[in-house]
Design an enzyme around this catalytic site. Sequence first.
Site, PDB file in Angstrom:
ATOM      1  N   HIS A  44      34.809  43.535  40.236  1.00 16.86           N
ATOM      2  CA  HIS A  44      34.057  44.028  41.399  1.00 16.86           C
ATOM      3  C   HIS A  44      34.806  43.716  42.690  1.00 16.86           C
ATOM      4  CE1 HIS A  44      30.650  43.213  38.466  1.00 16.86           C
ATOM      5  NE2 HIS A  44      30.467  44.473  38.747  1.00 16.86           N
ATOM      6  N   GLN A 161      31.804  57.096  33.067  1.00 20.16           N
ATOM      7  CA  GLN A 161      31.010  57.054  34.306  1.00 20.16           C
ATOM      8  C   GLN A 161      31.789  57.709  35.450  1.00 20.16           C
ATOM      9  OE1 GLN A 161      28.561  53.619  35.574  1.00 20.16           O
ATOM     10  NE2 GLN A 161      30.256  53.100  36.902  1.00 20.16           N
TER      11      GLN A 161
HETATM   12  P1  AMP Z   1      28.669  47.224  37.098  1.00 17.79           P
HETATM   13  O1  AMP Z   1      28.193  46.124  37.979  1.00 17.79           O
HETATM   14  O2  AMP Z   1      29.057  46.785  35.731  1.00 17.79           O
HETATM   15  O3  AMP Z   1      27.762  48.435  37.111  1.00 17.79           O
HETATM   16  O4  AMP Z   1      30.018  47.716  37.738  1.00 17.79           O
HETATM   17  C1  AMP Z   1      30.086  48.112  39.076  1.00 17.79           C
HETATM   18  C2  AMP Z   1      31.416  48.757  39.325  1.00 17.79           C
HETATM   19  O5  AMP Z   1      32.459  47.818  39.023  1.00 17.79           O
HETATM   20  C3  AMP Z   1      31.663  49.976  38.429  1.00 17.79           C
HETATM   21  O6  AMP Z   1      32.300  50.979  39.189  1.00 17.79           O
HETATM   22  C4  AMP Z   1      32.558  49.431  37.366  1.00 17.79           C
HETATM   23  O7  AMP Z   1      33.393  50.399  36.778  1.00 17.79           O
HETATM   24  C5  AMP Z   1      33.372  48.423  38.149  1.00 17.79           C
HETATM   25  N1  AMP Z   1      33.964  47.431  37.256  1.00 17.79           N
HETATM   26  C6  AMP Z   1      33.319  46.678  36.337  1.00 17.79           C
HETATM   27  N2  AMP Z   1      34.210  45.923  35.647  1.00 17.79           N
HETATM   28  C7  AMP Z   1      35.427  46.228  36.138  1.00 17.79           C
HETATM   29  C8  AMP Z   1      36.754  45.787  35.838  1.00 17.79           C
HETATM   30  N3  AMP Z   1      37.012  44.890  34.890  1.00 17.79           N
HETATM   31  N4  AMP Z   1      37.777  46.318  36.541  1.00 17.79           N
HETATM   32  C9  AMP Z   1      37.545  47.242  37.510  1.00 17.79           C
HETATM   33  N5  AMP Z   1      36.318  47.687  37.835  1.00 17.79           N
HETATM   34  C10 AMP Z   1      35.274  47.192  37.163  1.00 17.79           C
END
Ligand code: AMP
Length: 288
Positions: A44, A161
Amino acid sequence: MPEVIGTIDELRNRLGAARDKAAMMGGDTRIVLVPTMGALHDGHLALIRRARQLGDIVLVSIFVNPLQFGANEDLDRYPRTLEADLQALALEGVPFVFAPSAREMYPETNNTTRVAAGPVGLLLEGAARPGHFDGMLTVVAKLLNIVAPDTAVFGQKDAQQVFLVQSMVADLNVRVAIDVVPTVREHSGLALSSRNRNLTTAESEAAAALSAGLTAAQVAASHGATAALAAAHALIDPQALVKLDYLVVVHPHTFFPVSADHVGPARMLVAALVGTTRLIDNVALDVA
Ligand code: AMP
């Protein structure tokens, strides 16, 4: 500490005031939205750092969207760590956090319209999690309408997504740029995820086979998609703690699986249950 805003009206007022102030000084205010479900990790933070490069005001939303969780899924178990999240965001200099309640986002009235993800929403993660992508797109559409950002930043980690958000923005003519940040990984290669904190040490070690398999596939892709799949299976299948859901190579333009004779760019996607935790990962392939 960032200012935590809980209501849509208040958020619109704060962003409106920021825009007016910048306009009075003859400037522009580019707003960049980073939608999250909280339990923030370095993945994030990479999105937030990118957002800072792209605009003047970074708005991070923290909302565990009930609409994208199925009845048997981990909505209740999903980690909620608002205090720690705010501290991490303070260190990043994020001025605003939008953290609405479920009632604020989905009031009892006016709450039946949904965004339909279409055919790609039924594949892969959508097949495993019926309704997930309609729920995800609905909340992203709401956030884009509430914030009206110039840019919204998403992680490549959630490739389907990203594909569906880009499709929605194109199909519904939403005035926003979508920026995609590469996946951030642990030293083991395991893609960072809020769900990783549910893994035992043994599960976490086993889960590293997913990214190892994808990396092997990138090398083997010079011999075709079938060879890439075989290379990934060879590393993932022996892991007793990893229950593979799908391992596929999809076309970057359609997100449907490629044919065995496909040549050119593609993406390999994996999903597996490790213990009781569902993990996903993906990499770009150059299939020759
Ligand atoms: P989430 O809180 O899991 O819904 O993720 C929020 C955002 O963070 C989304 O756009 C995810 O794709 C991104 N995200 C989650 N994990 C990672 C990661 N390891 N690397 C890059 N982006 C991430």
